[in-house]
Every structure is written in structure tokens, then in C-alpha cells.
Design an enzyme around this catalytic site. Structure first.
Site, PDB file in Angstrom:
ATOM      1  N   GLU A 173      12.396  -3.537  -4.092  1.00  0.00           N
ATOM      2  CA  GLU A 173      11.456  -3.625  -5.212  1.00  0.00           C
ATOM      3  C   GLU A 173      12.136  -3.291  -6.520  1.00  0.00           C
ATOM      4  O   GLU A 173      11.793  -3.843  -7.575  1.00  0.00           O
ATOM      5  CB  GLU A 173      10.279  -2.675  -4.979  1.00  0.00           C
ATOM      6  CG  GLU A 173       9.205  -2.770  -6.048  1.00  0.00           C
ATOM      7  CD  GLU A 173       8.011  -1.876  -5.776  1.00  0.00           C
ATOM      8  OE1 GLU A 173       6.981  -2.054  -6.445  1.00  0.00           O
ATOM      9  OE2 GLU A 173       8.093  -0.997  -4.888  1.00  0.00           O
ATOM     10  N   GLU A 224      11.347   7.197 -15.920  1.00  0.00           N
ATOM     11  CA  GLU A 224      11.861   8.556 -15.774  1.00  0.00           C
ATOM     12  C   GLU A 224      12.358   8.804 -14.347  1.00  0.00           C
ATOM     13  O   GLU A 224      13.431   9.406 -14.134  1.00  0.00           O
ATOM     14  CB  GLU A 224      10.766   9.570 -16.133  1.00  0.00           C
ATOM     15  CG  GLU A 224      10.382   9.573 -17.615  1.00  0.00           C
ATOM     16  CD  GLU A 224       9.449   8.429 -18.005  1.00  0.00           C
ATOM     17  OE1 GLU A 224       9.205   8.270 -19.209  1.00  0.00           O
ATOM     18  OE2 GLU A 224       8.970   7.696 -17.107  1.00  0.00           O
ATOM     19  N   SER A 244       1.109   3.585  -3.429  1.00  0.00           N
ATOM     20  CA  SER A 244       0.532   4.555  -4.356  1.00  0.00           C
ATOM     21  C   SER A 244      -0.868   4.988  -3.940  1.00  0.00           C
ATOM     22  O   SER A 244      -1.647   4.194  -3.399  1.00  0.00           O
ATOM     23  CB  SER A 244       0.465   3.967  -5.770  1.00  0.00           C
ATOM     24  OG  SER A 244       1.750   3.770  -6.292  1.00  0.00           O
ATOM     25  N   GLY A 262       0.812  -1.203   0.000  1.00  0.00           N
ATOM     26  CA  GLY A 262       0.000   0.000   0.000  1.00  0.00           C
ATOM     27  C   GLY A 262       0.853   1.264   0.000  1.00  0.00           C
ATOM     28  O   GLY A 262       1.089   1.861   1.059  1.00  0.00           O
TER      29      GLY A 262
END
Length: 414
Positions: free
Chosen positions: A255, A397, A138, A136
């Protein structure tokens, strides 16, 4: 062929031989009669999840999962052996390990920041897949800007009461627990964050609601998760109040590639498999050989052949570079290669599947439910899914900005 990989230590060489024999003799049975997702966010049914859970449990009991974690927390107590188990499972194309968020992020985060009680409570069940985890981070207004999280946790006595919303939450519909970043102080952006582990499944229909989001692949592997007065004990907090940003950086570091994850490739296998599998057997080459255009196969086109070879070179280089990350003292910055991993791998996968769709030509418009779709519609499905890979865990990006700032020492972008 049981060749010795020169970079392996004697312990790793022995472990590789064991893994290779075990996966050869313990292949899982056929999956449920449905499309076999190549990404965990594409699992469509409880039956498929149960199939993958059974596989992870079997692999864990055999010692191929959590190899490098301490034995007192349910791990194998080995040194740099998880990558070997991953390579051997990838080599034969075993199912995904469904608890990839726990294995790739949650366990390392709890190991680094959790109390002894939480380590012993959660980590063994993460590894055995007894409990499924989701992430949890975003929110609708804070995707790559994780520090802008607004889901709020208010301290009340020895408990915290959580209200807010998370989005793009993979496998939340199956999850028992969530790693959760919350705001606990609105007067500070980074210092106002605190990190928790929270129960999901036991609160569904009450203080937790999970709503599926349909992707362009037609699947609902992503979700929105809403919290309304979810009350948890303070013991489920990781590290100190206000230290959530530093805990989240641990999660994101893993991650984005600092730790090994099983992530089978759709078309180009790891370099360690090159001696076992003839190049001509690679899936994208097989596709090119059977895809007819203008009376010839795509494989007869020198431009297509060159583009396939370039992808194989990139994938092989990526695999060999990743191995260098485990050599102490070789790198001038310890996170240079790990921070590249997610960026490079996701873009290779996108380029690979884009080329496969081009090779298929008009046949790429046939999707997974069409019996005439080449390779069961795998390639257009993988191409559509690849965009999630270049967005999740920080967009390409964002990754380039971080490599520039944190590794190359360039000034922060405006």
C-alpha cells in the site's frame, strides 16, 4: 513518438510498444454524466463503478493488468512490466482501475500468505474485476496504530465468528470481499492479531452493515463497516493464527509503494512521458496561462513560474528515483525507495493542488457543480481530496518515523 526508454529490457521495450498501441486504439467511451472522480474513494454511483469495471476487464484481457503475477493465478507471467502498462495508461489519461485495493494490496498479500486454494480462488477474479475488494484495517480508536485493532474473531469449531467495527473503508459499498485484520487474543497486542478474507456483499443487511461517511468533498466514498456475528470458514484465514501483524505488514508494504499501482496524476505526468508531451501542455501550466490577475496571467508571475517548475522537478525526480527501485544491488536497503513513495507522492500532489487553488484565486471557490468553475472545479476538489492521501496508509508523520527507524536505523520515537 515511439522512443525507446533506455532502462527497458528488450522484453519491456516490446511490451511498451504493445501497450502504447493498445491504449491508443482502445480508448474507453465517455463516462456517465457525472463528475469524474480522480480517486477511487470518490466514486459516486453504481453507473460510474460499472464504467470503471468494464475498463479494467478490458485492460486485463489485453494483458495490461496483473502483468507480473504468475500465469497459474491469472497473471501475465512477465517481469517488471506492470509499471510500463501503468505509465502508458497514465500517458493518455485512462480511467482508474476500480479494484485498486485488490491489485495493489490484496493480491500480493494472498500470493505471499494465502493457501494454494485461496490463490486460485481469488486472484483471477481480482484481476478481471469480477469481484471488488476493500480493506478493513482502521478502527475508530486505531487509525495509524493498526496493531491496536479490536474487532474480534472467536474460533468456534472450523469457523470464526467476527464482531466489531472498521472505519474509513474505501468503496465498501461496492465491495464483494474485504481483507480484514482481527484480534484473536486480547492478551497480546501484535501476536494477538490474525488476518482473514471475508465476504461483504453476500452478508449485507444481515451480519454486515455498511454506512457511508460524507467527506469534505461532498462524496461518500469512505464508510463505516459493522460486523455482528459474521461467521466464516477457517479456510479464509491467511497464514497462522497470531501471525496477522506480519501479514498486515505485507499489505502495508505494498500500500505504501512496494508494488505498482495505477494512480493518474492531476497535473504533472510521469517523467517517462516528458518526451511525448511538451511541458507547455501540462494542466497546471495551462491553468496558469488562462488565470488572469491584475491584468496579467498567473503565468506572467515569475514566482508562480518558479513554483511550477519546482513541482515539475520534484515529480520528475520522484519518477526517476522510483525506477531505481527495480535495479537489483543499487540500493543499500531494499525498501528505502518503496517506503518513500507514498510519503513523497502524496505531498507532491498536495503541494501541486494547493498551488493550483492559489493560481485560481477567488475562482477556486467555485466547485464541481458550477459551470463557471475553471477546469470543472477539478483543482479545489483535488486539493480537498489530497488530505486523504497524506493520512491514508499511515500519516506522513508515521511514514517519516518508519523511514527513520527501519531504513536509517534511528532509535524509535517515544
Amino acid at each position: 513518438m515511439n522512443e525507446k526508454i533506455s532502462a527497458d529490457t528488450p522484453e519491456q521495450t516490446e511490451f511498451r510498444a504493445y501497450c502504447r498501441e493498445w491504449v491508443s486504439n482502445n480508448r474507453p467511451g465517455p463516462p456517465p454524466a457525472e463528475h469524474m472522480s480522480k480517486t477511487q474513494a470518490g466514486v459516486r454511483s453504481q453507473a460510474m463503478m460499472d464504467y470503471q469495471v468494464a475498463w479494467q476487464k478490458s485492460a486485463y484481457e489485453a494483458g495490461l493488468v496483473a502483468c507480473d503475477f504468475p500465469k497459474e493465478y491469472g497473471g501475465g507471467g512477465r517481469t517488471d512490466c506492470q509499471r510500463i502498462a501503468n505509465e502508458e495508461m497514465q500517458r493518455v489519461g485512462t480511467p482508474l482501475l476500480p479494484n485498486n485495493i485488490a491489485l495493489g494490496m490484496g493480491a500480493a498479500t494472498i500470493m505471499t500468505h494465502g493457501s494454494e486454494e485461496l490463490k486460485k480462488r481469488f486472484m483471477p477474479k481480482m484481476f478481471s474485476c469480477e469481484e471488488i475488494w476493500c480493506q478493513g484495517f482502521s478502527e475508530p480508536n486505531s487509525g495509524s496504530d493498526v496493531a491496536n485493532a479490536q474487532t474480534f474473531a472467536e474460533k468456534k469449531g472450523d469457523n470464526w465468528v467476527i464482531n466489531g467495527q472498521k472505519i474509513w473503508t474505501s468503496i465498501a459499498e461496492f465491495a464483494d470481499w474485504m481483507i480484514l485484520l482481527c484480534r484473536t487474543d486480547r492478551s497480546h497486542k501484535h501476536k494477538g492479531l490474525t488476518y482473514f478474507v471475508v465476504p461483504i456483499k453476500e452478508n449485507l443487511g444481515g451480519s454486515v452493515e455498511v454506512r457511508p461517511l460524507i467527506k469534505m468533498t461532498g462524496e461518500a466514498g469512505f464508510n463505516e463497516v459493522f460486523f455482528k456475528d459474521l461467521t466464516i470458514s477457517d479456510k479464509y484465514r491467511l497464514d497462522e493464527v497470531g501471525k496477522g501483524w506480519s501479514v498486515a505488514m505485507t499489505t502495508l508494504m505494498y500500500e505504501r509503494g512496494a508494488g505498482p499501482l495505477v494512480s493518474p496524476s492531476a497535473g504533472v505526468r510521469p517523467a517517462s512521458d516528458a518526451a511525448d508531451r511538451a511541458v507547455s501542455e501540462l494542466p497546471i501550466i495551462r491553468l496558469a496561462k488562462k488565470s488572469v490577475r491584475c491584468g496579467k496571467t498567473a503565468a506572467d508571475d515569475p514566482v508562480i513560474r518558479d513554483r511550477i517548475v519546482q513541482l515539475i522537478i520534484r515529480r520528475s525526480g520522484f519518477s526517476q528515483t522510483s525506477r531505481r527501485a527495480g535495479v537489483k544491488g543499487l540500493l543499500d536497503h531494499p525498501m528505502r525507495i518503496p517506503m518513500q513513495s507514498k510519503l513523497v507522492n502524496s505531498e507532491i500532489q498536495q503541494d501541486l493542488t494547493a498551488l493550483a487553488v492559489e493560481i485560481e484565486g477567488i475562482s477556486s471557490t467555485l466547485y464541481t457543480a458550477d459551470k463557471n468553475a475553471p477546469d470543472g472545479g477539478t483543482w479545489p476538489y483535488q486539493y480537498l481530496s489530497s488530505y486523504g492521501g497524506t493520512i491514508a496508509a499511515g500519516t506522513s508523520e508515521i511514514q517519516r518515523n518508519q523511514l527513520g527507524e527501519r531504513v536509517l536505523g534511528m532509535p524509535k520515537s517515544k
